[in-house]
Scaffold this active site. Structure first.
Site: not given
Ligand code: NAP
Length: 294
Positions: A53, A97, A120
């Protein structure tokens, strides 16, 4: 019929090139999209996701603020970091994460992220807006699937779509997106799961199957009709002694057999996977534009 392969890597790299151009334009106006990344602990899979990422951000010109934290961080310390990022104008998106260590209350952490920076798309505010058909950050994997379908010329409107899996990150959101009264929706959707009585009865009438069960060979050739479009979300490790690692990655679909009946199919790897990070970058750029009043 042998299916055409939907090349997720190619679609993702096309979208990333579009984003790179957009980021370069924004920079001319001193707008630099920023992503705050939080990784707790040393899980190797999470570390490699986070590294991928960060690299992807760097490649298109997004600033990334990397925070790799020790596994014994407290809930309070983590909440304080999120609060700092929520108030930092350089940060447009916050990525925590998952999974987090057991002593951390994951849902409290995700709720603490400002919905304006929830790139997200997991915050209940964004989920609620998505369900209500309002503008929201869409969760990355399902949004990537919509992009793959659209950019492959698949007609979603009016299609019979069967989704296998009802998780909060794939099955439920993709079902919601596909029933929206919108050009990327207007499908007739069936959601299947482990309590579905006869899975094949549903999959056989589908124009589009989205397999997100996390089990290899959930969809076999006898379960699909000719010309079906297959989106295989599953990522499974399957024993393979011919490989150095002793395994290979496989989706939820019996790819070799099903591709002989389908019109379009995504491979694993190289299908849905590359789109997930791309949509995270997309949401971060969108967030920066919104923050700049664009
Ligand atoms: P999950 O939370 O484990 O959910 C799996 C869903 O599939 C559940 O709803 C389960 O039903 C259903 N299911 C499992 N076996 C089934 C069967 N034999 N028949 C019908 N339904 C079945 O998984 P997830 O997080 O959604 O992920 C699904 C897969 O996609 C995994 O392999 C994951 O690694 C992969 N994935 C890939 C990406 C990517 O970017 N490529 C992103 C996210 C996930 P119940 O609800 O009844 O248990």
């Amino acid at each position: 019929m042998t299916a055409q392969i939907i090349d997720g890597k190619q679609v993702a790299s096309q979208m990333r090139a579009e984003l790179k151009t957009e980021v370069a334009e924004l920079k001319k106006e001193n707008i630099v999209p920023g992503l705050g990344v939080i990784l707790v602990g040393e899980d190797p899979a999470s570390q490699s996701y986070v590294t991928a990422k960060e690299r992807a951000c760097e490649n298109i010109g997004i600033y990334s603020d990397d925070n790799r934290l020790s596994a014994d961080i407290t809930q309070k310390e983590l909440l304080a970091l999120i609060d700092k990022m929520n108030n930092d104008p350089k940060i447009n998106g916050i990525l925590v994460q998952l999974p987090l260590p057991d002593h951390i209350n994951e849902s409290e952490i995700l709720l603490a992220i400002s919905p304006e920076k929830d790139v997200d798309g997991f915050h209940p505010t964004n989920i609620g807006k998505m369900v209500a058909g309002q503008k929201a950050f869409l969760p990355c994997t399902p949004h990537g699937i919509i992009q793959l379908l659209q950019r492959s010329g698949v007609k979603i409107e009016g299609a019979e779509v069967v989704i296998v899996g009802r998780s909060n990150i794939v099955g439920k959101p993709i079902a919601n997106m596909l029933i929206q009264k919108a050009p990327t929706g207007n499908a007739t959707v069936t959601v299947c799961h482990t309590r579905t009585k006869n899975l094949a009865e549903h999959t056989k009438r589908a124009d589009i199957i989205i397999a997100a069960a996390g089990r290899p060979n959930t969809i076999t050739a006898d379960m699909v009709k000719d010309g079906v479009v297959i989106i295989d979300v599953g990522v499974n490790r399957v024993d393979d002694t011919t490989k150095k690692k002793g395994y290979r990655l496989a989706g939820d679909v019996d790819f070799e057999a099903v591709k002989e009946k389908a019109s379009l199919i995504t491979p694993v790897p190289g299908g849905v996977g590359p789109m997930t990070i791309t949509m995270l970058l997309y949401n971060t750029v969108e967030s920066a534009k919104i923050a700049a009043g664009k």
